[in-house]
Design an enzyme around this catalytic site. Sequence first.
Site, mmCIF file in Angstrom:
data_model
loop_
_atom_site.group_PDB
_atom_site.id
_atom_site.type_symbol
_atom_site.label_atom_id
_atom_site.label_comp_id
_atom_site.label_asym_id
_atom_site.label_seq_id
_atom_site.Cartn_x
_atom_site.Cartn_y
_atom_site.Cartn_z
ATOM 1 N N ASP A 227 -3.584 -5.343 18.647
ATOM 2 C CA ASP A 227 -3.858 -4.927 17.279
ATOM 3 C C ASP A 227 -5.365 -4.904 17.081
ATOM 4 O O ASP A 227 -6.110 -5.587 17.801
ATOM 5 C CB ASP A 227 -3.203 -5.872 16.272
ATOM 6 C CG ASP A 227 -3.000 -5.220 14.907
ATOM 7 O OD1 ASP A 227 -1.887 -4.738 14.644
ATOM 8 O OD2 ASP A 227 -3.966 -5.171 14.114
ATOM 9 N N ARG B 252 -9.415 -4.554 -1.864
ATOM 10 C CA ARG B 252 -9.447 -5.287 -0.601
ATOM 11 C C ARG B 252 -10.841 -5.779 -0.232
ATOM 12 O O ARG B 252 -10.987 -6.841 0.369
ATOM 13 C CB ARG B 252 -8.885 -4.404 0.517
ATOM 14 C CG ARG B 252 -7.392 -4.122 0.341
ATOM 15 C CD ARG B 252 -6.811 -3.438 1.546
ATOM 16 N NE ARG B 252 -5.380 -3.206 1.369
ATOM 17 C CZ ARG B 252 -4.587 -2.720 2.310
ATOM 18 N NH1 ARG B 252 -5.086 -2.435 3.499
ATOM 19 N NH2 ARG B 252 -3.300 -2.529 2.081
#
Length: 291
Positions: free
Chosen positions: A154, A51
Amino acid sequence: MITLPPVALPKIDFNREFNFSDTDFERVRKLIYQNAGIALNPTKKDMVYGRLVRRIRELKLSGFTPYLNLVESSAGRGEFEQFVNALTTNLTFFFREEHHFPLLASHLKQSGRNEVNIWCAASSTGEEAYSIAITALEALSGTTRPAISILATDLDTSVLETARRGIYAADKIARLPAGMAAKYFDKLADGQYQAKPQLRNMISFQRLNLIDTSWGIHKTFDAIFCRNVMIYFDRDTQGRILKRFAPLLKADGLLFVGHSENFYFAADLFHLRGKTVYEHAAHAPSKTIRG
């Protein structure tokens, strides 16, 4: 014949473009835990490499050490946001864990309030928040429908942008219950679908870090959805967040959690109401309802 002594060669991982040492990995684990509360399992080293290596390539850096130096520096504040975005998981789809939504509908019908407030505390790309909105509209249909307000938060700013637009591919929309796509989404020229303004106007998408000392929330909720995020926190962090959820829920409010989350250790705060659904311990009936 002369036999040469063996030479110890450095271990090289030919599958990796950049060296990613255990020291680098521990720096990542410390940074994401201190700033996002995420407790990365030691087995996640390969996932972390996959990632973060994209960011290293995009920034044209020489490896993980200079990248992490940037993230930790005052000059790297913008990159820190990208660092967190890269390491957060955003698997979601419409009406995920579908058993929650009939219970939410029943709860809202029984509330009898003029205003309904719901918090979706890990909204990702928005499918969960829109599923909640659809459920509320269907449950509270009629001329006396109360005002419905959904706060969707979020940590990841990139997914929040997707959520605000409310545009989804046809295969994602196909997961909606029969008749809901045409009723609540407009088909666009490119074959994608966008949530109708009625749906989008019900939801406020905002960035919020659950481990921040202040959330800036000054109202109570009929329901809080915090699903499949607390699994990334250790027990102490979970406990602190649950203590802060409790006063934000109305007396009869419900807390919806993920299928692999169990908060039996917080029985003084919440009792199990149904399948991965909790209610205030002080207001729970003597017999737990399973469903």
